[in-house]
Design an enzyme around this catalytic site. Structure first.
Site, PDB file in Angstrom:
ATOM      1  N   HIS A  28      77.977 -26.825 -10.604  1.00 41.30           N
ATOM      2  CA  HIS A  28      76.755 -27.323  -9.988  1.00 41.30           C
ATOM      3  C   HIS A  28      76.860 -27.141  -8.477  1.00 41.30           C
ATOM      4  CE1 HIS A  28      75.521 -30.309 -13.380  1.00 41.30           C
ATOM      5  NE2 HIS A  28      74.927 -29.142 -13.516  1.00 41.30           N
TER       6      HIS A  28
ATOM      7  N   GLU B 104      79.025 -37.350 -11.458  1.00 42.73           N
ATOM      8  CA  GLU B 104      80.062 -36.354 -11.224  1.00 42.73           C
ATOM      9  C   GLU B 104      80.428 -36.356  -9.749  1.00 42.73           C
ATOM     10  OE1 GLU B 104      77.746 -33.166 -12.923  1.00 42.73           O
ATOM     11  OE2 GLU B 104      77.238 -32.336 -10.967  1.00 42.73           O
TER      12      GLU B 104
ATOM     13  N   GLN C 263      61.187 -18.106 -18.890  1.00 40.61           N
ATOM     14  CA  GLN C 263      61.584 -19.494 -19.134  1.00 40.61           C
ATOM     15  C   GLN C 263      60.376 -20.383 -19.397  1.00 40.61           C
ATOM     16  OE1 GLN C 263      64.778 -20.926 -18.996  1.00 40.61           O
ATOM     17  NE2 GLN C 263      65.562 -18.840 -18.965  1.00 40.61           N
TER      18      GLN C 263
ATOM     19  N   LYS D 128      47.803 -14.777 -12.058  1.00 40.94           N
ATOM     20  CA  LYS D 128      47.729 -14.585 -13.511  1.00 40.94           C
ATOM     21  C   LYS D 128      46.625 -15.449 -14.145  1.00 40.94           C
ATOM     22  CE  LYS D 128      51.379 -11.797 -13.950  1.00 40.94           C
ATOM     23  NZ  LYS D 128      52.737 -12.189 -14.274  1.00 40.94           N
TER      24      LYS D 128
END
Lengths: 376, 290
Positions: B245, B207, B18, B41
């Protein structure tokens, strides 16, 4: 994930919270299993998640072990879905409290709710409940709650042992990634301090990776069995509904269900694809949803941003072979690679109805669900 | 919080699938990504961006204003803590499935250090033509004067697409995220939009679940000067069912769409009945003298 009482108590006992001695019995229960309790009295408590145990007669005190064994057998005969019963010793106590730590969305904090006395009726009188906000720690809680207990008329020596209890309880709540840990009643027993007679524990599924101890519990097994076969983002709206919706995003899915309802349709369920664009997974979700007996229309609603519409279209195309003939597929594909997606479906044997915008997609779905119903 | 073309960015979790993918998309939109971090890394380069083991090392190489977090849920608390402790002023947390107890710690830390935390589970933010930090499809958005704040990512794109029909664009769009608890809430965004000269009207997309919309209504009653419209998703959602969600559920009668709509209306916010009215509803607000 909700825990059955027995599992919650096992975890609480490990964390230093006192609970009555108890064992769990299942259908392989044999006479003699209760010998540890000598001759009672004991409590029998069905290990089920719904909150009406008392009303349904699934919590009961028995004076003698013989009667308890008989009652256990009769419960298992009467309740085909009942798997476990907790048998625990009877506790004599002086006073009781309602006590609950919970993650509060409004306060954006952990709050403690207290009421005196505890018991099954406490939730009926919310006014008697005292709340504390604690921030993300529980350190500030001790003084404030001790004051409150004092005001409730709890004797001073009990408040001393309260502090000890609260420390274990708070630590338990944080360490277990709990969302709700309700103890009702929490009782004070002479010489034994505070004891949790009942326990309702809900934990955060997202924290499962750091709790291997949960996996050993029956609750985790039951949770997985309840949710199996559904993608994490599956939501049932109405068992009798006839329009299912597959959307990329929870908000878009909910809004689509709302519009179906407003335009006179009957929403059944929705699957949130999220950022999923694996064709096989999409196919699997579609097949699972379309197996619902009342379903007439599957509305695929994708606003491709990160999700590629052509991948979704490919998943739908593969699933079409398995979708029952009574189900019509309506699609709105918009955004990322929508044209490629539509082209892919033009070549399909059963062509879905493709619609351009939000409102027309839902209107079409509602119309098609109604037409089918009249035909039957 | 000031964001514009000069705002510089760090990507935490840049070497994951991603992180890598969205680093490329953001750079294509002109986002000034200066460095990336993935523990272990350090020394790699991703999409031309140098990678470091820690936020501290990355900031020694190039100071940044903002960070976007793509690390998995189990490592999110550590990553966000690192960013806050390095005094990065804006943190966008894209990660889903962050334990709520961890979110609470991140929120407390952000508040104490005065950092803005968007998310977890946020689609990011976009100031069309100026600044893009997130995972939403940038081509849905046009520069303009509507501020959008939304818990849902897709409904935010849908709103922007609907606005195109009315030749309306956006000053800035904030995705708050769909989790049970999130850093920034509606009232934070309303307050930001009120201070932003480029924003004339505001669209709130809420919502079911929680009481953030109600808190925004209270904020608006006291401080609101610009016209605000709202749409609330989830009228048909049954109680105790999680609607996609993690944070979208009605519990013990709290957080239902009907009660949110009532509270917003009483505060003088124009509530839109249908999700298809987000474009037309906002265009009407421009005609209202403020």
């Amino acid at each position: 994930m909700k825990f059955i009482e027995h599992d919650a108590k096992v975890l609480m006992a490990d964390a230093g919270i006192a609970v009555p001695d108890g064992i769990i019995v299942d259908r392989s229960f044999r006479p003699g299993a209760l010998s540890a309790f000598q001759d009672g009295p004991v409590w029998l408590k069905a290990q089920v998640l719904h909150h009406q145990r008392l009303k349904r007669g699934l919590v009961k005190q028995e004076e003698h072990i013989g009667e308890a064994e008989q009652e256990i057998r009769s419960w298992f005969k009467r309740e085909p879905d009942l798997e476990n019963i907790r048998v625990e010793s009877h506790i004599v106590y002086d006073l009781s409290l309602y006590c609950c730590l919970r993650m509060d969305r409004t306060q954006k904090a952990v709050v403690l709710l207290l009421a005196s006395p505890g018991g099954p009726d406490v939730e009926l009188c919310r006014d008697g409940i005292v709340r504390f906000e604690t921030g993300s720690g529980i350190g500030t809680l001790q003084d404030k709650s001790a004051q409150e207990l004092h005001r409730m008329g709890i004797p001073a020596e009990a408040v001393l042992s309260w502090n000890r209890f609260l420390q274990s309880y708070g630590r338990f709540f944080m360490q277990q990634d709990a969302m709700i840990c309700e103890i009702n009643p929490l009782v004070l027993s002479a010489g034994s301090g505070w004891i949790a007679l009942d326990a309702k524990l809900t934990v955060d599924d997202a924290a499962r990776f750091r709790h291997p101890e949960w996996e050993r519990l029956n609750s985790a097994f039951m949770h997985d069995r309840r949710t199996s076969g559904h993608a994490a983002a599956f939501a049932d709206v109405d068992k009798n509904g006839d329009i299912a919706c597959l959307a990329n995003g929870a908000g878009l899915g909910m809004a689509t269900m709302d519009l179906i309802h407003r335009l006179g349709g009957k929403p059944a369920c929705f699957v949130d694809l999220g950022g999923l664009s694996d064709e096989a997974e999409i196919e699997k979700s579609i097949c699972s949803v379309c197996s619902r007996p009342h379903l007439r229309v599957l509305l695929v609603h994708v606003l491709g941003g990160i999700v590629r519409c052509d991948r979704v279209a490919q998943g739908v195309r593969s699933a079409l072979k398995h979708i029952p003939a009574r189900v019509t597929v309506v699609m709105r594909l918009s955004g990322n690679r929508a044209d490629e997606g539509k082209r892919l479906l033009e070549g399909a044997e059963r062509r879905p109805v493709i619609v351009q915008d939000f409102e027309n997609a839902v209107r079409t779905a509602v119309r098609l669900s109604g037409k089918d119903t009249h035909a039957h | 919080m000031h964001i514009d073309r000069q705002t510089t960015v760090l990507v935490q979790g840049i070497t994951g699938k991603q992180g890598r993918f969205h680093t490329a998309l953001m750079r294509a939109c002109g986002t000034q990504i200066r460095a990336g971090v993935t523990p272990g890394k350090g020394g790699l380069t991703v999409e031309g961006v140098p990678v470091f083991d820690t936020v501290k090392e990355a900031l020694r190489y190039a100071p940044v204003h903002a960070s976007i977090v793509f690390v998995p849920g189990r490592a999110t608390l550590a990553a966000v803590t690192e960013a806050i402790e390095a005094d990065i002023g804006l943190i966008v947390c894209i990660t889903e499935n962050v334990p709520v107890h961890d979110t609470l710690r991140m929120m407390d830390m952000a508040r104490d250090r005065g950092a803005v935390l968007l998310g977890p589970n946020s689609p990011g933010l976009i100031r069309p033509g100026h600044f893009y930090l997130g995972i939403m499809p940038d081509r849905c958005f046009r520069p303009g004067h509507v501020g959008i704040v939304s818990r849902s990512g897709t409904l935010m794109y849908e709103a922007a697409v609907q606005m195109q029909k009315y030749s309306l664009g956006q000053s800035c769009c904030f995705g708050l995220g769909g989790d049970v608890m999130t850093g920034w809430g509606f009232s934070d965004a309303l307050s930001w939009f009120h201070a932003d000269d480029n924003t004339d009207v505001i669209l709130m997309i809420g919502e079911i679940g929680g009481s953030d919309e109600e808190q925004a209504a209270r904020w608006f009653l006291e401080h609101g000067r610009k016209p605000v419209a709202a749409y609330i998703a989830g009228l048909t959602a049954p109680e105790e069912t999680i609607m996609g969600h993690a944070g979208a559920f009605v519990s013990e009668g709290q957080g239902s769409a009907a009660s949110k709509i009532e509270t917003l209306r009483l505060a003088g916010i124009a509530v839109l009945d249908l999700p298809t009215e987000m474009g037309s509803g906002i265009s009407k607000l421009f005609c209202v003298p403020s």
